[in-house]
Structures are given as structure tokens and as C-alpha cells.
Write an enzyme that holds these catalytic residues in place. Structure first.
Site: not given
Length: 138
Positions: A57, A60
Site C-alpha cells: 500500500c 501506508c
């Protein structure tokens, strides 16, 4: 601000690990590991900041350095990270719909939640909880 909904990564996962060196972030690898850390936080009167994340991600990865930095700045809180792909069943029990999702817990109960890689909002919440704990101590 930035959140991932599904796995869009491809290719070799070997370099997808997020680096927490130097931080005060505990990587959760099992439900038992989670239970231990929650018990420890309860015993020590700490608020837990749980980051449900994924190595593939983008948002992230962007928020991780800030998360590590905040973990060092606010040792009165316990910072955890859970890889939603490694602990799928556990993560789904928390109804994670996007990554990163941050939960703020006290005595195992949810106090607050933040979805997405919004650094100013994450920092504001962490400071608020850390200040709240400091007032209880003084």
C-alpha cells in the site's frame, strides 16, 4: 487522504517490507502476540495506537516514517502495526475496509479511529491522547 482498498501490487514481494528500525513500533505477527501487547498496555496504563497496514500500500509506506517518528516522540503510548495480509482473519475481525487504518485503544476498547494516511490528523490524535495521559499522571 490516501488509503488503499485492494491489493494492487505486483512482482516480487521481497523488497515490500516496511522498515521500522529505530522506532518504538511493535510488529504484530499473531493473535497471541496482539493479546500480549494489549495486556501489557493495559497493565502499564498505556493507550494503544494500532496501525492496520499492508506492505504493498503506497499511502501506508508514506505514513510509516511519521508513525515511527511519533512512536519515538510519545513513549507513553504503545504503537503496534498489523499487516492485513499476514493476519487476514484477525484484521477482518476489526472490519478493516482500507489501509492504513489506525485504532486508538484503552483497556482493549476503541477510543477513536482514523482511516487513511493523514499525517496532520494522526499527529493531532496522538498528541491529544498523549497529553490526556500526561494530565492523569500529574
Amino acid at each position: 487522504m490516501g488509503g488503499c482498498v485492494g491489493k494492487n501490487g505486483g512482482g516480487d514481494d521481497s523488497d515490500d517490507k516496511i522498515d521500522f528500525k529505530g522506532g518504538n513500533v511493535h510488529v504484530i505477527t499473531s493473535k497471541e502476540n496482539w493479546d500480549e501487547k494489549i495486556s501489557e498496555a493495559n497493565r502499564d496504563g498505556k493507550i494503544v495506537v494500532a496501525n492496520f497496514s499492508a506492505s504493498w500500500c503506497g499511502p501506508c509506506r508514506v505514513i510509516t516514517p511519521a508513525y515511527v517518528e511519533l512512536s519515538e516522540k510519545y513513549p507513553s503510548l504503545m504503537f503496534l502495526i498489523i499487516d492485513v495480509d499476514e493476519l487476514m482473519d484477525f484484521s477482518s475481525s476489526w472490519d478493516i475496509r482500507a489501509t492504513p487504518t489506525f485504532f486508538f485503544l484503552k483497556d482493549g476498547k476503541q477510543l477513536d479511529k482514523l482511516v487513511g494516511a493523514n499525517r496532520p490528523e494522526l499527529e493531532k490524535k496522538i498528541v491529544s491522547f498523549a497529553d490526556g495521559l500526561a494530565q492523569h499522571v500529574n
